[in-house]
Scaffold this motif. Structure first.
Motif, PDB file in Angstrom:
ATOM      1  N   UNK A  65     -23.018 -55.940 -10.616  1.00  0.00           N
ATOM      2  CA  UNK A  65     -24.415 -56.381 -10.675  1.00  0.00           C
ATOM      3  C   UNK A  65     -25.105 -55.824 -11.911  1.00  0.00           C
ATOM      4  N   UNK A  66     -24.817 -54.570 -12.239  1.00  0.00           N
ATOM      5  CA  UNK A  66     -25.410 -53.970 -13.426  1.00  0.00           C
ATOM      6  C   UNK A  66     -24.987 -54.695 -14.676  1.00  0.00           C
ATOM      7  N   UNK A  67     -23.726 -55.139 -14.715  1.00  0.00           N
ATOM      8  CA  UNK A  67     -23.237 -55.862 -15.884  1.00  0.00           C
ATOM      9  C   UNK A  67     -23.949 -57.199 -16.054  1.00  0.00           C
ATOM     10  N   UNK A  68     -24.558 -57.710 -14.971  1.00  0.00           N
ATOM     11  CA  UNK A  68     -25.293 -58.967 -15.048  1.00  0.00           C
ATOM     12  C   UNK A  68     -26.776 -58.746 -15.344  1.00  0.00           C
ATOM     13  N   UNK A  69     -27.166 -57.509 -15.590  1.00  0.00           N
ATOM     14  CA  UNK A  69     -28.551 -57.238 -15.945  1.00  0.00           C
ATOM     15  C   UNK A  69     -29.474 -57.055 -14.767  1.00  0.00           C
ATOM     16  N   UNK A  70     -28.940 -56.701 -13.593  1.00  0.00           N
ATOM     17  CA  UNK A  70     -29.762 -56.530 -12.402  1.00  0.00           C
ATOM     18  C   UNK A  70     -29.955 -55.053 -12.087  1.00  0.00           C
ATOM     19  N   UNK A  71     -31.135 -54.697 -11.541  1.00  0.00           N
ATOM     20  CA  UNK A  71     -31.372 -53.353 -11.042  1.00  0.00           C
ATOM     21  C   UNK A  71     -31.885 -52.385 -12.088  1.00  0.00           C
ATOM     22  N   UNK A  72     -32.390 -51.209 -11.645  1.00  0.00           N
ATOM     23  CA  UNK A  72     -33.000 -50.238 -12.560  1.00  0.00           C
ATOM     24  C   UNK A  72     -32.007 -49.545 -13.475  1.00  0.00           C
ATOM     25  N   UNK A  73     -30.700 -49.621 -13.155  1.00  0.00           N
ATOM     26  CA  UNK A  73     -29.696 -48.967 -13.985  1.00  0.00           C
ATOM     27  C   UNK A  73     -28.938 -49.969 -14.854  1.00  0.00           C
ATOM     28  N   UNK A  74     -29.405 -51.204 -14.906  1.00  0.00           N
ATOM     29  CA  UNK A  74     -28.651 -52.275 -15.553  1.00  0.00           C
ATOM     30  C   UNK A  74     -28.521 -52.105 -17.059  1.00  0.00           C
ATOM     31  N   UNK A  75     -29.361 -51.268 -17.654  1.00  0.00           N
ATOM     32  CA  UNK A  75     -29.272 -51.070 -19.106  1.00  0.00           C
ATOM     33  C   UNK A  75     -28.368 -49.902 -19.475  1.00  0.00           C
ATOM     34  N   UNK A  76     -27.741 -49.279 -18.462  1.00  0.00           N
ATOM     35  CA  UNK A  76     -26.857 -48.148 -18.700  1.00  0.00           C
ATOM     36  C   UNK A  76     -25.438 -48.530 -18.338  1.00  0.00           C
ATOM     37  N   UNK A  77     -24.474 -48.187 -19.189  1.00  0.00           N
ATOM     38  CA  UNK A  77     -23.074 -48.513 -18.932  1.00  0.00           C
ATOM     39  C   UNK A  77     -22.625 -47.887 -17.607  1.00  0.00           C
ATOM     40  N   UNK A  78     -22.005 -48.708 -16.760  1.00  0.00           N
ATOM     41  CA  UNK A  78     -21.574 -48.255 -15.449  1.00  0.00           C
ATOM     42  C   UNK A  78     -22.604 -48.486 -14.376  1.00  0.00           C
ATOM     43  N   UNK A  79     -23.793 -49.002 -14.751  1.00  0.00           N
ATOM     44  CA  UNK A  79     -24.887 -49.259 -13.809  1.00  0.00           C
ATOM     45  C   UNK A  79     -25.194 -48.032 -12.959  1.00  0.00           C
ATOM     46  N   UNK A  80     -25.394 -46.906 -13.609  1.00  0.00           N
ATOM     47  CA  UNK A  80     -25.781 -45.673 -12.924  1.00  0.00           C
ATOM     48  C   UNK A  80     -26.574 -44.826 -13.902  1.00  0.00           C
ATOM     49  N   UNK A  81     -27.361 -43.887 -13.413  1.00  0.00           N
ATOM     50  CA  UNK A  81     -28.149 -43.061 -14.341  1.00  0.00           C
ATOM     51  C   UNK A  81     -27.242 -42.296 -15.297  1.00  0.00           C
ATOM     52  N   UNK A  82     -27.704 -42.120 -16.521  1.00  0.00           N
ATOM     53  CA  UNK A  82     -26.894 -41.396 -17.496  1.00  0.00           C
ATOM     54  C   UNK A  82     -26.746 -39.932 -17.105  1.00  0.00           C
ATOM     55  N   UNK A  83     -27.848 -39.289 -16.703  1.00  0.00           N
ATOM     56  CA  UNK A  83     -27.799 -37.871 -16.318  1.00  0.00           C
ATOM     57  C   UNK A  83     -27.345 -37.768 -14.863  1.00  0.00           C
ATOM     58  N   UNK A  84     -26.186 -37.153 -14.655  1.00  0.00           N
ATOM     59  CA  UNK A  84     -25.646 -37.054 -13.299  1.00  0.00           C
ATOM     60  C   UNK A  84     -25.706 -35.638 -12.748  1.00  0.00           C
ATOM     61  N   UNK A  85     -26.430 -34.734 -13.432  1.00  0.00           N
ATOM     62  CA  UNK A  85     -26.667 -33.395 -12.908  1.00  0.00           C
ATOM     63  C   UNK A  85     -28.168 -33.123 -12.924  1.00  0.00           C
ATOM     64  N   UNK A  86     -28.706 -32.463 -11.872  1.00  0.00           N
ATOM     65  CA  UNK A  86     -30.155 -32.203 -11.811  1.00  0.00           C
ATOM     66  C   UNK A  86     -30.638 -31.378 -13.000  1.00  0.00           C
ATOM     67  N   UNK A  87     -31.917 -31.527 -13.315  1.00  0.00           N
ATOM     68  CA  UNK A  87     -32.521 -30.780 -14.407  1.00  0.00           C
ATOM     69  C   UNK A  87     -32.601 -29.293 -14.064  1.00  0.00           C
ATOM     70  N   UNK A  88     -32.524 -28.478 -15.106  1.00  0.00           N
ATOM     71  CA  UNK A  88     -32.589 -27.021 -14.959  1.00  0.00           C
ATOM     72  C   UNK A  88     -33.332 -26.465 -16.160  1.00  0.00           C
ATOM     73  N   UNK A  89     -34.045 -25.355 -15.963  1.00  0.00           N
ATOM     74  CA  UNK A  89     -34.740 -24.677 -17.059  1.00  0.00           C
ATOM     75  C   UNK A  89     -33.948 -23.436 -17.453  1.00  0.00           C
ATOM     76  N   UNK A  90     -33.708 -23.277 -18.744  1.00  0.00           N
ATOM     77  CA  UNK A  90     -33.025 -22.090 -19.275  1.00  0.00           C
ATOM     78  C   UNK A  90     -33.967 -21.402 -20.266  1.00  0.00           C
TER      79      UNK A  90
END
Length: 475
Positions: free
Chosen positions: A311-336
């Motif tokens: 579905x992502x490859x067809x341009x559908x959904x909020x992740x459709x502009x990212x390869x793999x149709x998933x969010x680019x960042x796959x680890x939670x944010x952290x402050x260092x």
């Protein structure tokens, strides 16, 4: 400063080499950049004293510098040769890969021929071919552009193959894949709203992928103009930051309450329930898909299935502009927080999204692991008071990350232990990280280069986030 480029690369790869730090400091000293020179000399430890105070002959360190530079330059040239060879190998591989018939297709045709029905065999064969080719090689969408980012010289966020691999899942590449370049500094990869375009892959039909490099060092050429993609890439990086905030907020909410936020408003309550400071249209669109991903992860399952990717490859959904149709960042944010060079970074895994200059309290600033437990606007009722316009409480302490009415103290050790930030920086950080964000305070972790975008991250606030009932006494 002709040698500083290689010396800087060398100390990033070999941070424990004291002589390398000393030589880099000498380069900065010759260029009149005494602040950077002093930082390098501090990192060089006893080497600085040995060469400066004992007046050892300069030809000794110059000879060492010559060998070190030669080593760094040779490594640079080898890296370029390897990248070129890899590109040639990929292109040859694509040219040699044969087409693959669908399993069982030939067998069905043979059975039909044995039954003396060649017309049936031909019809079934054509129908099977059409079905398989339709599922594996849908018509490319010329207008669809999807993005990802990878380490310079690599093919994934860690320098490894992207998943799903575009060369083995060509049916998912329905348009053009644009790969942005993450620069490397030591162990870190540097995220930037305006990262350079590294290369593109375009689906030209069954079995044909066009590769276009936009890196003159990698292709040893004058690359095409990629300015048409820059606007779309800038929008994509902004969407990834929004999704990183929302993903982190959902995870933090689950870790702290034991349950999931079932609607966006659960994260947008007034203080002290302001898990996020506000929202955007992109965050509203991505909330339910991200919530389902977190729930799936919590159940120990793989969050991305084949249908979702297709579905992502067809341009559908909020992740459709990212390869793999998933969010680019796959680890939670952290402050260092790095006490050695007064820096505070927002990171996801080994990727730095921001790197701010901060004020600290020297030995009064504690080291260790903490969590943001409160996020408050206008601490003690003032946007221009001693704690500035934003404050974020550190768990189990009387310390916080906050603004200041003494901007000159940012970059120095003048607080009683708190982390001070400029008004613009602390307001962006307040919007960018959720309550429940982990905070690590230590020494020597972050690069010196400040990393902030021209266009700051911002959410639209929908709730009261002040706390007039309390007077804060942060240190």
């Amino acid at each position: 400063m002709a040698n500083s480029h290689y010396l800087k690369k060398y100390v990033q790869m070999h941070p424990d080499n004291k002589m390398g730090w000393y030589l880099l400091g000498k380069e900065y000293e010759k260029a009149g950049q005494h602040g950077k020179a002093n930082y390098c000399f501090n990192q060089s430890g006893g080497i600085f004293e040995a060469f400066e105070t004992s007046k050892m002959p300069s030809d000794i360190w110059k000879e060492y510098e010559s060998k070190l530079l030669q080593q760094a330059q040779d490594k640079d040239r080898r890296s370029v040769r390897i990248r070129r060879a890899l590109i040639v190998f990929m292109l040859l591989l694509l040219a040699l890969v044969p087409s693959v018939d669908a399993p069982g297709q030939s067998k069905k045709a043979e059975e039909a021929l044995l039954n003396n029905d060649p017309e049936r065999a031909t019809a079934e064969d054509q129908q099977q071919n059409a079905g398989n080719e339709g599922s594996r090689h849908a018509a490319p969408d010329e207008d669809l552009v999807i993005f990802t980012a990878s380490q310079e010289g690599g093919f994934g966020a860690g320098g490894t193959q992207m998943e799903p691999g575009p060369f083995t899942h060509t049916h998912l590449l329905q348009g053009k894949l644009a790969v942005l370049e993450l620069k490397k500094q030591g162990k870190w990869l540097i995220w930037n709203r305006e990262m350079p375009l590294s290369y593109t892959l375009k689906n030209n039909g069954p079995g044909a992928i066009a590769y276009q490099s936009y890196n003159p060092k990698a292709c040893n050429c004058q690359p095409s103009d990629g300015s048409k993609l820059s606007g779309a890439a800038f929008a994509w990086t902004g969407e990834q930051e929004e999704q990183a905030l929302l993903y982190s907020a959902i995870k933090a909410y689950k870790n702290n309450t034991g349950g999931f936020p079932e609607k966006m408003s659960d994260l947008l309550r007034p203080f002290p329930g302001n898990w996020v400071s506000g929202t955007t249209e992109g965050m509203k669109e991505a909330f339910q898909p991200l919530l389902q991903r977190v729930k799936t992860e919590a159940a120990g399952q793989e969050p991305t299935d084949t249908n979702e990717v297709a579905d992502g490859a067809k341009g559908k959904g909020p992740f459709s502009k990212t390869w793999g149709n998933r969010p680019f960042f796959d680890e939670p944010l952290k402050i260092v927080v790095d006490k050695s060079n007064h820096r505070l970074a927002v990171v996801s895994g080994r990727i730095i999204l921001r790197n701010y200059k901060v004020g600290l309290g020297g030995i009064r600033t504690p080291e260790g692991n903490y969590v943001i437990t409160d996020k408050v606007m206008n601490p003690n009722g003032h946007s221009d008071g001693e704690f500035g316009s934003r404050g974020m409480q550190l768990s189990g302490t009387n310390y916080a990350i906050h603004g200041t009415n003494e901007p000159a103290s940012v970059g120095a050790d003048e607080s009683q232990g708190c982390v001070r930030m400029s008004k613009t920086d602390v307001e962006e950080l307040f919007d960018m990280v959720p309550m429940g964000t982990p905070v690590l305070i230590s020494k020597g972790a972050l690069p010196d280069e400040v990393l902030v975008p021209t266009e700051r991250f911002h959410t639209d606030r929908e709730q009261d986030q002040t706390n007039p009932q309390k007077t804060y006494h942060w240190l």
